[in-house]
Design a protein around this motif. Structure first.
Motif, PDB file in Angstrom:
ATOM      1  N   ARG A 254      -4.576   3.116 -33.292  1.00 47.03           N
ATOM      2  CA  ARG A 254      -5.378   1.751 -32.989  1.00 47.03           C
ATOM      3  C   ARG A 254      -6.246   1.681 -34.224  1.00 47.03           C
ATOM      4  O   ARG A 254      -6.823   2.587 -34.867  1.00 47.03           O
ATOM      5  N   GLU A 255      -6.596   0.449 -34.566  1.00 48.43           N
ATOM      6  CA  GLU A 255      -7.206   0.140 -35.806  1.00 48.43           C
ATOM      7  C   GLU A 255      -8.885   0.664 -35.648  1.00 48.43           C
ATOM      8  O   GLU A 255      -9.401   0.803 -36.357  1.00 48.43           O
ATOM      9  N   TRP A 256      -9.247   1.140 -34.389  1.00 49.17           N
ATOM     10  CA  TRP A 256     -10.623   1.222 -34.144  1.00 49.17           C
ATOM     11  C   TRP A 256     -10.804   2.689 -34.143  1.00 49.17           C
ATOM     12  O   TRP A 256     -11.590   3.532 -33.994  1.00 49.17           O
ATOM     13  N   GLY A 257      -9.614   3.481 -34.277  1.00 47.30           N
ATOM     14  CA  GLY A 257      -9.541   4.821 -34.566  1.00 47.30           C
ATOM     15  C   GLY A 257      -8.921   5.745 -33.365  1.00 47.30           C
ATOM     16  O   GLY A 257      -8.542   7.054 -33.442  1.00 47.30           O
ATOM     17  N   GLY A 258      -8.883   5.259 -32.307  1.00 48.13           N
ATOM     18  CA  GLY A 258      -8.157   5.852 -31.216  1.00 48.13           C
ATOM     19  C   GLY A 258      -6.720   6.033 -30.997  1.00 48.13           C
ATOM     20  O   GLY A 258      -6.071   5.137 -31.843  1.00 48.13           O
ATOM     21  N   TYR A 259      -6.167   6.640 -30.306  1.00 44.98           N
ATOM     22  CA  TYR A 259      -4.763   6.849 -30.092  1.00 44.98           C
ATOM     23  C   TYR A 259      -4.599   6.364 -28.430  1.00 44.98           C
ATOM     24  O   TYR A 259      -5.089   7.052 -27.635  1.00 44.98           O
ATOM     25  N   THR A 260      -3.706   5.383 -28.213  1.00 44.75           N
ATOM     26  CA  THR A 260      -3.706   4.887 -26.960  1.00 44.75           C
ATOM     27  C   THR A 260      -2.296   4.317 -26.489  1.00 44.75           C
ATOM     28  O   THR A 260      -1.639   3.567 -27.588  1.00 44.75           O
ATOM     29  N   GLY A 261      -2.084   4.313 -25.309  1.00 47.72           N
ATOM     30  CA  GLY A 261      -0.725   3.536 -24.619  1.00 47.72           C
ATOM     31  C   GLY A 261      -1.247   3.195 -23.349  1.00 47.72           C
ATOM     32  O   GLY A 261      -2.096   3.428 -22.870  1.00 47.72           O
ATOM     33  N   TYR A 262      -0.410   2.439 -22.724  1.00 45.77           N
ATOM     34  CA  TYR A 262      -0.738   1.545 -21.544  1.00 45.77           C
ATOM     35  C   TYR A 262       0.548   1.769 -20.430  1.00 45.77           C
ATOM     36  O   TYR A 262       1.805   1.685 -20.962  1.00 45.77           O
ATOM     37  N   PHE A 263       0.347   1.866 -19.112  1.00 46.36           N
ATOM     38  CA  PHE A 263       1.291   1.898 -18.144  1.00 46.36           C
ATOM     39  C   PHE A 263       0.826   0.935 -16.968  1.00 46.36           C
ATOM     40  O   PHE A 263      -0.498   0.801 -17.035  1.00 46.36           O
ATOM     41  N   ALA A 264       1.830   0.266 -16.507  1.00 48.10           N
ATOM     42  CA  ALA A 264       1.472  -0.693 -15.150  1.00 48.10           C
ATOM     43  C   ALA A 264       1.927   0.289 -14.091  1.00 48.10           C
ATOM     44  O   ALA A 264       2.836   0.776 -13.951  1.00 48.10           O
ATOM     45  N   ASP A 265       0.817   0.178 -12.880  1.00 46.25           N
ATOM     46  CA  ASP A 265       1.152   0.615 -11.556  1.00 46.25           C
ATOM     47  C   ASP A 265       2.022  -0.414 -10.816  1.00 46.25           C
ATOM     48  O   ASP A 265       2.411  -1.438 -11.362  1.00 46.25           O
ATOM     49  N   PRO A 266       2.336  -0.282  -9.691  1.00 42.36           N
ATOM     50  CA  PRO A 266       3.156  -1.259  -8.794  1.00 42.36           C
ATOM     51  C   PRO A 266       2.723  -2.556  -8.914  1.00 42.36           C
ATOM     52  O   PRO A 266       3.501  -3.402  -8.498  1.00 42.36           O
TER      53      PRO A 266
ATOM     54  N   LEU B 187       0.773  -1.047  -0.155  1.00 46.03           N
ATOM     55  CA  LEU B 187       0.044  -0.151   0.032  1.00 46.03           C
ATOM     56  C   LEU B 187       0.782   1.354  -0.081  1.00 46.03           C
ATOM     57  O   LEU B 187       0.724   2.243  -0.951  1.00 46.03           O
ATOM     58  N   GLU B 188       2.138   1.223   0.608  1.00 44.92           N
ATOM     59  CA  GLU B 188       2.902   2.426   0.825  1.00 44.92           C
ATOM     60  C   GLU B 188       3.467   2.597  -0.533  1.00 44.92           C
ATOM     61  O   GLU B 188       3.524   3.796  -1.159  1.00 44.92           O
ATOM     62  N   ARG B 189       3.891   1.716  -1.294  1.00 42.43           N
ATOM     63  CA  ARG B 189       4.429   1.754  -2.656  1.00 42.43           C
ATOM     64  C   ARG B 189       3.239   2.503  -3.703  1.00 42.43           C
ATOM     65  O   ARG B 189       3.618   3.201  -4.471  1.00 42.43           O
ATOM     66  N   SER B 190       2.128   1.980  -3.406  1.00 44.65           N
ATOM     67  CA  SER B 190       0.859   2.516  -4.253  1.00 44.65           C
ATOM     68  C   SER B 190       0.560   3.903  -4.146  1.00 44.65           C
ATOM     69  O   SER B 190       0.484   4.515  -4.781  1.00 44.65           O
ATOM     70  N   ARG B 191       0.717   4.140  -2.556  1.00 48.01           N
ATOM     71  CA  ARG B 191       0.507   5.610  -2.181  1.00 48.01           C
ATOM     72  C   ARG B 191       1.485   6.631  -3.062  1.00 48.01           C
ATOM     73  O   ARG B 191       1.410   7.623  -3.322  1.00 48.01           O
ATOM     74  N   GLU B 192       2.907   6.215  -2.748  1.00 42.66           N
ATOM     75  CA  GLU B 192       3.813   6.807  -3.328  1.00 42.66           C
ATOM     76  C   GLU B 192       3.655   7.124  -4.884  1.00 42.66           C
ATOM     77  O   GLU B 192       3.939   8.111  -5.430  1.00 42.66           O
ATOM     78  N   PHE B 193       3.193   6.009  -5.522  1.00 42.11           N
ATOM     79  CA  PHE B 193       3.014   6.040  -7.334  1.00 42.11           C
ATOM     80  C   PHE B 193       2.030   7.074  -7.395  1.00 42.11           C
ATOM     81  O   PHE B 193       2.119   7.843  -8.267  1.00 42.11           O
ATOM     82  N   TYR B 194       0.738   6.815  -6.822  1.00 42.73           N
ATOM     83  CA  TYR B 194      -0.321   7.328  -7.153  1.00 42.73           C
ATOM     84  C   TYR B 194      -0.179   8.957  -6.651  1.00 42.73           C
ATOM     85  O   TYR B 194      -0.591   9.990  -7.333  1.00 42.73           O
ATOM     86  N   LEU B 195       0.076   9.227  -5.483  1.00 39.46           N
ATOM     87  CA  LEU B 195       0.129  10.562  -4.620  1.00 39.46           C
ATOM     88  C   LEU B 195       1.414  11.337  -5.230  1.00 39.46           C
ATOM     89  O   LEU B 195       1.450  12.534  -5.814  1.00 39.46           O
ATOM     90  N   ASP B 196       2.340  10.839  -5.036  1.00 42.04           N
ATOM     91  CA  ASP B 196       3.763  11.422  -5.089  1.00 42.04           C
ATOM     92  C   ASP B 196       4.055  11.504  -6.515  1.00 42.04           C
ATOM     93  O   ASP B 196       4.705  12.638  -7.140  1.00 42.04           O
ATOM     94  N   GLY B 197       3.964  10.339  -7.187  1.00 41.74           N
ATOM     95  CA  GLY B 197       4.451  10.275  -8.766  1.00 41.74           C
ATOM     96  C   GLY B 197       3.425  10.912  -9.701  1.00 41.74           C
ATOM     97  O   GLY B 197       3.771  11.735 -10.534  1.00 41.74           O
ATOM     98  N   LEU B 198       2.148  10.500  -9.630  1.00 37.08           N
ATOM     99  CA  LEU B 198       1.462  11.029 -10.579  1.00 37.08           C
ATOM    100  C   LEU B 198       0.571  12.290 -10.187  1.00 37.08           C
ATOM    101  O   LEU B 198      -0.042  12.904 -10.863  1.00 37.08           O
ATOM    102  N   GLY B 199       0.647  12.484  -8.818  1.00 34.26           N
ATOM    103  CA  GLY B 199       0.141  13.848  -8.429  1.00 34.26           C
ATOM    104  C   GLY B 199      -1.338  13.809  -7.968  1.00 34.26           C
ATOM    105  O   GLY B 199      -1.963  15.182  -7.677  1.00 34.26           O
ATOM    106  N   TRP B 200      -1.942  12.862  -7.861  1.00 36.54           N
ATOM    107  CA  TRP B 200      -2.976  12.569  -7.353  1.00 36.54           C
ATOM    108  C   TRP B 200      -3.181  12.982  -5.748  1.00 36.54           C
ATOM    109  O   TRP B 200      -2.205  13.111  -5.109  1.00 36.54           O
ATOM    110  N   THR B 201      -4.622  13.192  -5.339  1.00 33.93           N
ATOM    111  CA  THR B 201      -4.788  13.561  -4.045  1.00 33.93           C
ATOM    112  C   THR B 201      -5.722  12.487  -3.279  1.00 33.93           C
ATOM    113  O   THR B 201      -6.611  12.291  -3.846  1.00 33.93           O
ATOM    114  N   ALA B 202      -5.259  12.342  -2.171  1.00 31.64           N
ATOM    115  CA  ALA B 202      -6.023  11.130  -1.322  1.00 31.64           C
ATOM    116  C   ALA B 202      -7.422  11.862  -0.816  1.00 31.64           C
ATOM    117  O   ALA B 202      -7.175  12.910  -0.097  1.00 31.64           O
TER     118      ALA B 202
END
Length: 138
Positions: A106-118, A15-30
């Motif tokens: 993408r073949e369906w017309g969108g433009y997308t990429g992916y990332f994985a969280d911790p 959970l602490e690693r996830s907190r760091e990723f989402y809050l500190d890394g992505l800049g989201w707010t709890a």
């Protein structure tokens, strides 16, 4: 039953690693953080992303299926332009996301990429054509 989703809950290994990723890394707010138990983040007007320590999750919900491969769910964050897709993927990369798949048409017309969280949950960063793409933008 109303046609809506109120919470998306993901069981996380650290959970602490996830907190760091989402809050500190992505800049989201709890909205709520209980160390060792749960992190809740407002992800929309009436939607909360709940990151729950997997031990507590299993105690309430049941045994988690484990094994090789990608977790069989994706979460999507839609934006208005291809430049925004690239910028969010760059932010995720800087926050430590691994892997990060470079966006492409993408073949369906969108433009997308992916990332994985911790914990390996895949986030699709996308711009979608047509009305459905506009429906999900703020």
């Amino acid at each position: 039953m109303d046609q809506r989703i109120s919470f998306v809950t993901l069981a996380v290994n650290d959970l602490e690693r996830s907190r760091e990723f989402y809050l500190d890394g992505l800049g989201w707010t709890a909205e709520l953080f209980v160390p060792g138990d749960v992190l809740m983040i407002r992800a929309g007007e009436h939607l909360v992303l709940s990151l729950w320590d997997e031990t507590a999750f299993e105690a309430e919900v049941g045994t988690i299926r484990r094994g090789e491969g990608v977790v069989p769910i994706t979460l999507a964050h839609n934006v208005a332009s291809e430049d925004e897709v690239d910028a969010v993927l760059d932010l995720a990369r800087a926050a430590g996301a691994d892997p990060v798949e470079t966006a492409r048409q993408r073949e369906w017309g969108g433009y997308t990429g992916y990332f994985a969280d911790p914990d390996g949950f895949r986030w699709e960063i996308a711009t979608n054509p047509g009305d459905i793409g506009q429906l999900v933008l703020p």
